[in-house]
Design an enzyme around this catalytic site. Structure first.
Site, PDB file in Angstrom:
ATOM      1  CD  GLU A  35      -2.459   1.852   0.459  1.00 41.55           C
ATOM      2  OE1 GLU A  35      -3.345   1.128  -0.038  1.00 41.55           O
ATOM      3  OE2 GLU A  35      -2.236   3.019   0.071  1.00 41.55           O
ATOM      4  CD  GLN A 113     -13.156   3.365   2.666  1.00 40.86           C
ATOM      5  OE1 GLN A 113     -14.192   3.868   2.248  1.00 40.86           O
ATOM      6  NE2 GLN A 113     -12.126   3.142   1.902  1.00 40.86           N
ATOM      7  CE1 TYR A 215     -25.975  12.352  -0.965  1.00 39.65           C
ATOM      8  CE2 TYR A 215     -28.134  11.506  -0.376  1.00 39.65           C
ATOM      9  CZ  TYR A 215     -26.814  11.293  -0.693  1.00 39.65           C
ATOM     10  OH  TYR A 215     -26.331  10.021  -0.734  1.00 39.65           O
ATOM     11  CG  ASP A 296     -13.759   2.327  -5.534  1.00 39.68           C
ATOM     12  OD1 ASP A 296     -14.770   1.640  -5.309  1.00 39.68           O
ATOM     13  OD2 ASP A 296     -13.607   3.476  -5.083  1.00 39.68           O
ATOM     14  N   GLY A 305     -26.368   4.632  -1.956  1.00 40.23           N
ATOM     15  CA  GLY A 305     -26.826   3.255  -1.798  1.00 40.23           C
ATOM     16  C   GLY A 305     -25.822   2.406  -1.054  1.00 40.23           C
TER      17      GLY A 305
END
Ligand SMILES: Cc1cc2nc3c(=O)[nH]c(=O)nc-3n(C[C@H](O)[C@H](O)[C@H](O)COP(=O)(O)OP(=O)(O)OC[C@H]3O[C@@H](n4cnc5c(N)ncnc54)[C@H](O)[C@@H]3O)c2cc1C
Length: 499
Positions: A35, A113, A215, A296, A305
């Protein structure tokens, strides 16, 4: 240049790479993970683990750690509003957690995350993974016998060559590996770019310790809107706007005041201007020979979602058992190739679903009639199928990608029908479900012929799986039905293993 060997090299230690490392460890394969960043994510980013993800995390032994890491009240509020103080135009969720209890024993968790990666990292290391931060993959070449990757220690500057039997590219949306392999992407493309800030502020009791996502639609904000989220820490929030250039601290303060509707607020800025790209893109292929791509790197979608993070973890879960069997010589390339056949069609649907969510919730001006019809969340999360892949297809297979999890069919490519008592028998290896004891000998012989383990689990109601009392059901390590019937078990297992 120094050389070392690794059975599996994973490039990237985000949700996808760390999950792959953890699940590979569970299957007895110690991966090397590189990483380029110095540590795990420092931004909350994706949050929310749906029941299928929680089941996978349970198998890996980290379900409790996830449940403990979430805020005390995991309920989620999503609103569309002018500011976080109102007016509210539309409430999507009002402090609820999605209820899947009719289909799944697993709860959902609401871990961000930054905390999820720490749990995955710790477990991956416990299970034998060698995770090296500040280490960047610089090139990749594969031949018939292996893959050569040059990695560089970014602290010492030293480069070395890793000769890997297999590579997992979990290197995020820009995926250098995808570029090196010349794999293109298709889809709706880049939808927007933005910058994010993380800040601390006392916004009062309504915001304290709650999971909030606003939002914002507000002409005073750049691009007419923004996204405001709480984090796992009290009084710490993120705010993002659709601005490409860096914003200075004074302007961030002004924007946060507009977003919160509190002109006197004194936010303490903790981080500014982390870049985000919103796109809806799927890789043309999820693998090439000895290199498989996940997370990704193969699929990006608007965050509406929560399937970006969930599918990154589930890619690791789906790929790990296949890769482990290939590494151990129990399966052939065909099993690896099924990664593309299984995960790509599902990914195409996920991306279109979240694009449609984004248009409906936040970008009605983009509506042009091409948006996908919404799929019921329970079906999307717990009823997805792999009609093509590492299964023995039945003659009447209709290619459906989804089925109602309340009425599971038990056909190959579907989640095995299970209840609270049987769910925990799946997840480590193949399992044969059967009523008649004659299957014990057949399972032992097939397992011996192919060098795998195949325990038999007695079921009293084979009809539930769509077979007669004389039949059996072969369930894969990921809980999907591989084959069912009364015929040749060894031939079925051989097909599934790609041998
Ligand atoms: C601000 C933000 C908010 C988000 N919010 C949500 C949300 O609410 N819900 C949701 O589902 N998703 C959300 N997402 C998306 C989610 O974060 C991603 O889907 C998820 O991180 C994908 O995990 P990944 O492991 O595939 O990729 P990443 O987490 O991007 O990990 C890829 C890793 O590969 C490393 N890497 C790249 N190249 C190399 C190299 N050459 N050598 C070594 N390492 C390399 C990178 O440094 C990176 O750490 C959000 C993303 C952002 C940025």
């Amino acid at each position: 240049m120094e050389r070392e060997h690794a059975p599996v090299l994973i490039i990237g230690a985000g949700l996808a790479g760390l999950s792959a490392a953890m699940f590979l460890g569970l299957h007895g394969v110690r991966a090397l993970v590189v990483e380029k960043h110095a540590g795990t994510a420092r931004h909350p980013k994706a949050r929310g683990q749906f029941p299928h993800t929680m089941q996978a995390l349970r198998i890996a032994g980290v379900e409790d750690a996830f449940l403990a890491a979430q805020p005390a009240d995991p309920g989620f509020t999503i609103k569309i509003a002018a500011t976080t103080s109102g007016p509210v135009f539309h409430t999507i969720l009002a402090g609820e957690t999605p209820d899947f209890s009719a289909f799944s024993r697993n709860a959902w968790a609401n871990v961000s995350q930054e905390k999820a990666e720490v749990i995955l990292l710790e477990r991956a290391r416990e299970l034998g993974a060698d995770v090296r931060f500040s280490t960047k993959a610089e090139s990749l070449e594969q031949d018939a016998d292996g893959v050569t990757v040059v990695i560089r220690d970014l602290i010492t500057g030293t480069a070395r060559e890793v000769r890997a039997d297999h590579v997992v590219a979990a290197d995020g949306h820009r995926s250098p590996v995808r570029e090196w392999l010349g794999i293109g992407r298709h889809g709706r493309g880049v939808l927007g770019e933005g910058v994010n800030a993380v800040f601390e502020a006392d916004l009062g009791a309504d915001f304290d310790g709650r999971n909030l996502l606003f939002y914002l639609r507000n002409p005073e904000l750049p691009g007419g809107g923004g996204a405001f989220t709480s984090t796992d820490d009290r009084n710490r929030f993120t705010f993002g706007v659709g601005e490409v250039d860096d914003i200075d601290e004074q302007r961030w303060t002004e924007l946060i005041r507009i977003a919160t509707g509190r002109p006197d607020l004194e936010p303490k800025l903790l981080a500014c201007n982390s870049k985000t790209t919103t796109s809806a893109l799927v890789a043309d292929r999820f693998g090439a020979g000895r290199v498989q791509l996940i997370g990704d790197a193969v699929r990006t979608m608007p965050p509406h979602g929560a399937m970006g993070g969930n599918s990154a973890i589930m890619d690791g879960f789906s790929l790990a058992w296949k890769l482990a069997m290939v590494v151990k010589g129990q399966a052939g390339q065909g099993l690896l190739d099924s990664h593309d056949a299984e995960r790509r069609p599902y990914s195409e649907v996920l991306v279109e679903q979240q694009y449609a969510n984004m248009v409906r919730r936040n970008s009605p001006h983009l509506a042009d009639g091409t948006e996908a019809e919404p799929i019921d969340p329970a079906e999307l999360i717990l009823g997805y199928r792999y009609p093509d892949g590492a299964i023995v297809r039945e003659a009447d297979e209709d290619g459906a990608l989804f089925e109602n999890p309340a009425e599971p069919t038990g056909r190959p490519g579907s989640h095995v029908p299970h209840d609270k008592s049987t769910v925990d028998i799946f997840g480590r290896g193949f399992v044969l479900l059967a009523d008649e004891s004659t299957w014990d000998t057949k399972a032992t012989e097939a397992a011996k012929a192919l060098g795998v383990e195949l325990p038999v689990h007695r079921v009293e109601d084979p009809a539930r799986y769509g077979v007669s009392t004389r039949g059996a059901v072969l369930v894969r390590p990921d809980g999907f039905v591989a084959w069912r019937g009364e015929g040749d078990l060894e031939a079925a297992l051989r097909t599934v293993l790609g041998r």
